[in-house]
Design a protein around this motif. Structure first.
Motif, PDB file in Angstrom:
ATOM      1  N   ILE A   1     -74.008 -23.004 -58.769  1.00 43.09           N
ATOM      2  CA  ILE A   1     -72.970 -24.377 -58.784  1.00 43.09           C
ATOM      3  C   ILE A   1     -73.094 -24.886 -60.070  1.00 43.09           C
ATOM      4  O   ILE A   1     -72.710 -26.206 -60.411  1.00 43.09           O
ATOM      5  CB  ILE A   1     -73.821 -25.227 -57.840  1.00 43.09           C
TER       6      ILE A   1
ATOM      7  N   ASN B   1     -73.936 -18.480 -56.936  1.00 40.14           N
ATOM      8  CA  ASN B   1     -73.799 -19.472 -55.826  1.00 40.14           C
ATOM      9  C   ASN B   1     -72.970 -20.537 -56.098  1.00 40.14           C
ATOM     10  O   ASN B   1     -73.073 -21.165 -56.776  1.00 40.14           O
ATOM     11  CB  ASN B   1     -75.268 -19.823 -55.473  1.00 40.14           C
ATOM     12  N   GLU B   2     -71.935 -20.222 -55.321  1.00 37.87           N
ATOM     13  CA  GLU B   2     -70.915 -21.204 -55.052  1.00 37.87           C
ATOM     14  C   GLU B   2     -70.331 -21.619 -56.340  1.00 37.87           C
ATOM     15  O   GLU B   2     -69.470 -22.882 -55.879  1.00 37.87           O
ATOM     16  CB  GLU B   2     -71.855 -22.459 -54.466  1.00 37.87           C
TER      17      GLU B   2
ATOM     18  N   TRP C   1     -79.018 -20.283 -43.909  1.00 38.93           N
ATOM     19  CA  TRP C   1     -79.630 -20.879 -44.986  1.00 38.93           C
ATOM     20  C   TRP C   1     -80.766 -21.781 -44.259  1.00 38.93           C
ATOM     21  O   TRP C   1     -80.501 -22.520 -43.428  1.00 38.93           O
ATOM     22  CB  TRP C   1     -78.596 -21.981 -45.475  1.00 38.93           C
TER      23      TRP C   1
ATOM     24  N   GLU D   1     -73.854 -18.049 -45.582  1.00 37.87           N
ATOM     25  CA  GLU D   1     -74.782 -19.091 -45.474  1.00 37.87           C
ATOM     26  C   GLU D   1     -74.137 -19.952 -44.305  1.00 37.87           C
ATOM     27  O   GLU D   1     -73.056 -20.358 -44.276  1.00 37.87           O
ATOM     28  CB  GLU D   1     -74.778 -19.895 -46.735  1.00 37.87           C
TER      29      GLU D   1
ATOM     30  N   TYR E   1     -72.048 -31.055 -42.765  1.00 31.93           N
ATOM     31  CA  TYR E   1     -71.368 -31.557 -43.785  1.00 31.93           C
ATOM     32  C   TYR E   1     -69.974 -31.895 -43.658  1.00 31.93           C
ATOM     33  O   TYR E   1     -69.339 -32.628 -44.197  1.00 31.93           O
ATOM     34  CB  TYR E   1     -71.344 -30.382 -45.004  1.00 31.93           C
TER      35      TYR E   1
ATOM     36  N   TRP F   1     -81.005 -16.014 -53.458  1.00 30.38           N
ATOM     37  CA  TRP F   1     -80.161 -17.203 -53.906  1.00 30.38           C
ATOM     38  C   TRP F   1     -80.289 -17.390 -55.327  1.00 30.38           C
ATOM     39  O   TRP F   1     -81.234 -17.524 -56.007  1.00 30.38           O
ATOM     40  CB  TRP F   1     -80.581 -18.205 -52.738  1.00 30.38           C
TER      41      TRP F   1
ATOM     42  N   TRP G   1     -83.743 -26.525 -43.957  1.00 32.26           N
ATOM     43  CA  TRP G   1     -83.006 -25.671 -43.225  1.00 32.26           C
ATOM     44  C   TRP G   1     -83.734 -24.392 -42.932  1.00 32.26           C
ATOM     45  O   TRP G   1     -83.427 -23.552 -42.291  1.00 32.26           O
ATOM     46  CB  TRP G   1     -81.646 -25.194 -43.862  1.00 32.26           C
TER      47      TRP G   1
ATOM     48  N   TRP H   1     -83.632 -29.948 -55.830  1.00 31.89           N
ATOM     49  CA  TRP H   1     -82.280 -29.557 -55.161  1.00 31.89           C
ATOM     50  C   TRP H   1     -82.510 -30.107 -53.873  1.00 31.89           C
ATOM     51  O   TRP H   1     -83.358 -30.700 -53.693  1.00 31.89           O
ATOM     52  CB  TRP H   1     -82.550 -27.790 -55.088  1.00 31.89           C
ATOM     53  N   ASP H   2     -81.336 -29.904 -52.960  1.00 34.78           N
ATOM     54  CA  ASP H   2     -81.412 -30.537 -51.819  1.00 34.78           C
ATOM     55  C   ASP H   2     -82.484 -29.936 -50.590  1.00 34.78           C
ATOM     56  O   ASP H   2     -82.265 -30.415 -49.494  1.00 34.78           O
ATOM     57  CB  ASP H   2     -79.939 -30.927 -51.241  1.00 34.78           C
ATOM     58  N   TRP H   3     -83.433 -29.369 -51.147  1.00 33.12           N
ATOM     59  CA  TRP H   3     -84.694 -28.982 -50.633  1.00 33.12           C
ATOM     60  C   TRP H   3     -86.098 -28.897 -51.511  1.00 33.12           C
ATOM     61  O   TRP H   3     -86.770 -28.637 -50.853  1.00 33.12           O
ATOM     62  CB  TRP H   3     -84.482 -27.653 -49.610  1.00 33.12           C
TER      63      TRP H   3
HETATM   64  C1  BMA Z   1     -75.530 -24.470 -50.451  1.00 37.21           C
HETATM   65  C2  BMA Z   1     -76.673 -23.386 -50.979  1.00 37.21           C
HETATM   66  C3  BMA Z   1     -77.682 -24.286 -51.545  1.00 37.21           C
HETATM   67  C4  BMA Z   1     -78.160 -25.755 -50.947  1.00 37.21           C
HETATM   68  C5  BMA Z   1     -77.740 -25.467 -49.259  1.00 37.21           C
HETATM   69  C6  BMA Z   1     -77.786 -26.879 -48.333  1.00 37.21           C
HETATM   70  O1  BMA Z   1     -74.880 -25.026 -51.052  1.00 37.21           O
HETATM   71  O2  BMA Z   1     -75.976 -22.841 -51.862  1.00 37.21           O
HETATM   72  O3  BMA Z   1     -77.338 -24.746 -52.778  1.00 37.21           O
HETATM   73  O4  BMA Z   1     -79.376 -26.007 -50.888  1.00 37.21           O
HETATM   74  O5  BMA Z   1     -75.937 -24.986 -49.459  1.00 37.21           O
HETATM   75  O6  BMA Z   1     -77.022 -27.739 -48.857  1.00 37.21           O
END
Ligand code: BMA
Length: 887
Positions: free
Chosen positions: A431, A468-469, A674, A584, A566, A402, A685, A207-209
């Motif tokens: 996602i 989530n999302e 987050w 978040e 972002y 999450w 984060w 994942w991005d972490w």
């Molecule tokens: C959102 C969260 C995570 C992700 C975070 C940072 O999308 O739900 O999926 O790690 O942003 O990008």
């Protein structure tokens, strides 16, 4: 639910047992000894630990290096392509072998596992979140028995499932977050994404972490259970009404019986010193599932409150089944008495979105929680306790579990009950579009049932959330909708996100199939199972963020996710971007030097080194942090101070968001950042790193989430000050506003009286710069605001009139005095001039009671350091510096 007894409960048991003779007829034995593991086909067995997983067993047997060290992760991608076998033997004594029912109870099998007992295949598991019960009576024998668990490669299984569903979701969906994203230097995977097709935690595919370490294993305990005719399956405590005077609850006891029988059921509860035992009642059991509902009235109940609003007493309920004085079975469960509402009603702004606990609107202050480790089976109870205690100490009253992670451990929810931390509970979907074929829906139904039953009595859980999302991503990529106006951010948000993702053409029939799959699960199956299994009617939201039922996320209703990086926006966007509830939002920082040293060697100590970039998985990588650092801070002189400035920056931008969100109550009624924690050592984060070290952000959370705060804000050449209170007690006192130069000389001062009801926010000051700062050099000034009630300071805060990089901060202004105290040290720090972000560090593991704080000229601050174990030479190893000393 628990069949063991706490002290008072043992009193309760003693009373119950006094009326009965022998121990429970239901035996439970954990199978954790003499496990072996091998890679399928290699026929080389090594010792294994259960609960555990393949990766931790390979590490323990020194067959692979530490996956976290440098970029070892890359060389370990072979492990998830193989199948692995776990095996042990277990003994069954005569008494057990003669029981009517004998089963293996697997609390968690990750993920595709064939279970053999005495070489008979009895189960093919396909979901890591299901509690698998395997009837072994037909194959068991007295004496030694064999147990073997064959784990199929999750990648191989994922590919099969992907092909079986054969629907290619539109762009933006169904990629493994980590390796699927361009410019991520992490462990690339040239395999197509399989995560979304498997009932396995999404973050394990990267994942991005998070790293990509896709393991397999018996990740939760396995028990041998034996009983005769009846077993208590579960207890649910339904809270019909709860007031200060009385609580009306119904205990629902579910009992399975093989044959019809008359037994005695005794219910009781304890809370604090109170022990209440109801009269035994006779129950006529019928074969199958028996549901017995027992109403109870609890006078003057001890009410459970969220952190900051009161105590968090827990009641322990117990059910005992007996027959002629013999205990047949016993089960306990804990709960707390409170009322929960999610208030989403039309108001002058749009539609409200806030939690009302015991009739009180609560401003949710908290964070999003990710799993505690990439290998969650190895997290210790101490790690959990430190994490939740640290959250509570920082005035956090809500954590969102999450959706891309796991349903957390029982200990986690117990701790949140104990510390008064409300839980926003996502189901394990994030996602991605999830297949809605029959087998998958059946597996998901069991997953939901098992976990809702396991979690539903916890008072801390206040909301169920589908995923989530997934809905946000759908709204973005198919409707070009997003929660806030991009012009606010001054950049085209869509473009920056669209550029981030691979372009995949979309067939109309695919869109239809995908929408149906989504609705079947999040608008169909989940709300149905929630309604059936949680009779306390907790609110359910299909996704986070959304504006409402089939309403995209927006600024006027529902919750929102927002990331300043972002949208490539300046930090000040936080002063204008509104939402009813931020579920978040966040900004990254590196872990501290002590943690970085654990996964690097000296040649890696540069933020652009391959290893430091390997421990960064977010889109844009370390360059994003560097860009913002140059916008607001002077460039740090070396690697150690670079890490420090990244942390100070994270704390500063989040201070802006927290204080702004809080002053916007009641429009905004929640701010969850987050993320709270990390699964490995990484730039992320989080406010607490993988070692549970408090980053600068966590110390800032503690300041910004205090019950009563002042929010001095300098924006668009105007100083505004609000007082905000999240507690019912009215606020009364005198506000003092002072502008001083960085050596402490007073430049401006005014005071005013303050009066405000509790649980509110009020603007006290709005002063244009021209009026306030005439003749003042903003590079040499700080604005101090203090609220006093008589002589005592209720709260204080400060702000600047320019970015940190413009401040003419003095270097080397700090002095310290260390005194050994108790098992630690007391450090008195003072500064001759204003010091920004005073940072104390030492090479020993331990905890500083405060850190990264600002010091006014001449101010003395006392901090304690509690080492994890006794240390020598603390004075020598203690380092103290502030921002001015970093360039
Ligand atoms: C959102 C969260 C995570 C992700 C975070 C940072 O999308 O739900 O999926 O790690 O942003 O990008």
């Amino acid at each position: 639910m628990n069949r063991k007894n706490t002290f008072l409960l043992s009193i309760l048991c003693l009373i119950t047992m006094a009326t009965m003779a022998q121990p429970s007829a239901h035996s439970i034995t954990e199978l954790k000894d003499s496990w072996k593991m091998q890679r399928f086909g290699q026929n080389v067995w090594v010792n294994a630990t259960v609960p555990g997983c393949v990766h931790t067993d390979l590490i323990a047997n020194h067959l692979i290096p530490d996956p976290f060290y440098r970029d070892n992760e890359k060389s370990l991608q072979w492990i998830d392509k193989y199948s692995w076998v776990y095996a042990t033997t277990f003994n069954v004594d005569k008494n057990t072998a003669e029981k009517q029912n004998i089963e293996l109870n697997f609390k968690g099998l990750d993920t595709y596992a064939d279970v053999y007992v005495n070489d008979k295949l009895l189960l093919s598991a396909d979901n890591m979140f299901i509690n698998w019960h395997v009837n072994i009576k037909p194959v068991i024998r007295e004496g030694e028995n064999t147990l073997r668990v064959f784990f199929h490669s999750p990648i191989a299984m994922g590919l099969l499932l992907r092909d079986k569903w054969n629907i290619e979701p539109p762009m933006g969906f169904n990629f493994d977050f980590g390796p699927g994203i361009p410019n991520i230097t992490g462990a690339a995977s040239d395999f197509p994404a399989v995560g979304p097709y498997t009932r396995k935690a999404g973050y394990m595919y990267g994942w991005d972490w998070s790293p990509r370490l896709t393991t397999s294993g018996i990740w939760k305990p396995v028990y041998l259970e034996a009983w005769d005719n009846e077993r208590i399956e579960n207890l649910q405590i339904i809270q019909k009404s709860v007031t200060a005077r009385s609580a009306s609850v119904v205990t629902v006891v579910e009992i399975t019986a093989v044959t019809a029988k008359e037994v005695s059921l005794t219910l009781g509860y304890t809370s604090g010193k109170e022990v209440v035992l109801n009269q035994p009642r006779t129950v006529k059991l019928v074969p199958g599932i028996n549901r017995i509902e027992v109403p109870n009235n609890i006078p003057n109940p001890r009410i459970w409150w969220p952190n900051g609003l009161g105590d968090h007493p827990v009641y322990e309920f117990q059910a005992t089944l007996s027959e002629q004085g013999r205990t047949l079975d016993q089960l306990t469960t804990k709960t707390g008495l409170r009322t929960v509402k999610l208030v989403t009603k039309p108001d002058q702004y749009g539609e409200s979105f806030y939690f009302e606990i015991n009739g009180i609107p609560v401003f949710a202050k908290g964070a999003d929680m990710v799993p505690t480790d990439i290998f969650p089976s190895r997290t210790t109870p101490e790690h959990y306790r430190t994490l939740i205690r640290s959250a509570a100490d920082a005035h956090i009253n809500m954590l969102r579990v999450w959706g891309g992670g796991i349903y957390e451990s029982d200990l986690f929810y117990d701790l949140c009950d104990e510390y008064g931390i409300m839980i926003w509970q996502d189901f394990a979907f994030a996602i991605n579009i999830i297949p809605n074929d029959e087998a998958n829906l059946k597996s998901i139904r069991q997953e939901l049932t098992d976990n809702i039953r396991r979690m539903r009595n916890h008072p801390s859980i206040v909301l169920w959330c589908g995923n989530n999302e997934t809905e946000m991503i759908w709204d973005i990529f198919t409707k070009g909708l997003f929660g806030f106006k991009t012009e606010d951010a001054g950049v085209d948000f869509m473009t920056s996100i669209l550029n981030m993702l691979p372009k995949v053409p979309v067939k109309p029939e695919t869109t239809e199939a995908v929408m149906k799959a989504y609705d079947d699960i999040f608008y169909g199956l989940i709300p149905e199972v929630v309604k059936q299994e949680d009779l306390n009617n907790r609110p359910y939201r299909t996704s986070s963020p959304i504006g409402g039922w089939k309403v995209p996320s927006n600024a006027k209703s529902g919750d929102m996710h927002f990331y300043v990086a972002y949208v490539n926006a300046p930090f000040e966007i936080y002063y204008t971007l509104k939402s009813r509830f931020f579920s978040e939002h966040g900004f990254q920082a590196f872990p501290d030097f002590n943690t970085v040293k654990k996964f690097t060697s000296a040649e890696d100590w540069n933020y652009l080194s391959p290893v430091m970039q390997h421990h960064q998985r977010a889109s844009g990588g370390n360059q994003v942090l560097d860009k913002y650092m140059r916008m607001y801070y002077r460039y740090p002189k070396d690697f150690e101070t670079y890490l420090y400035v990244s942390q100070l920056m994270q704390a500063d931008v989040m201070k802006m968001s927290f204080e702004t969100h809080r002053k916007w109550r009641p429009y905004t009624m929640g701010t969850l950042y987050w993320q709270l924690n990390d699964v490995w050592p990484v730039a992320s984060w989080s406010s607490m790193d993988y070692m549970n070290h408090w980053k600068a952000l966590h110390y800032q959370v503690k300041r910004s989430f205090a019950d009563v705060i002042l929010t001095p804000t300098w924006f668009r050449d105007t100083l505004t000050i609000h007082v905000v209170s999240d507690v019912p007690k009215p606020v009364k006192g005198t506000l003092e506003v002072k502008v001083i130069d960085l050596n402490g000389k007073e430049l401006k001062k005014f005071t005013q009286s303050v009066q405000m009801e509790g649980n509110a926010s009020k603007q006290l000051v709005m002063k244009p710069g021209k009026q306030l700062l005439a003749g003042i050099d903003t590079t040499n000034a700080v604005c101090l605001v203090t609220l006093r009630n008589g002589a005592s300071v209720v709260t204080e805060n400060h702000c600047f009139f320019t970015a940190n990089k413009n401040l003419s901060l003095a270097k080397n202004t700090l002095t310290r005095k260390i005194t050994p105290s108790g098992d630690g040290f007391t450090i008195e720090v003072s500064s001759t001039a204003f010091a920004r972000g005073v940072f104390l560090s030492t090479t020993s593991e331990g905890f500083f009671s405060d850190n990264y704080f600002d010091l006014m000229p001449g101010e003395k601050k006392t901090v304690t350091f509690t080492p994890e174990k006794k240390i020598e030479g603390f004075d020598k190893s203690l380092k103290i510096f502030s921002l001015a000393d970093t360039y």
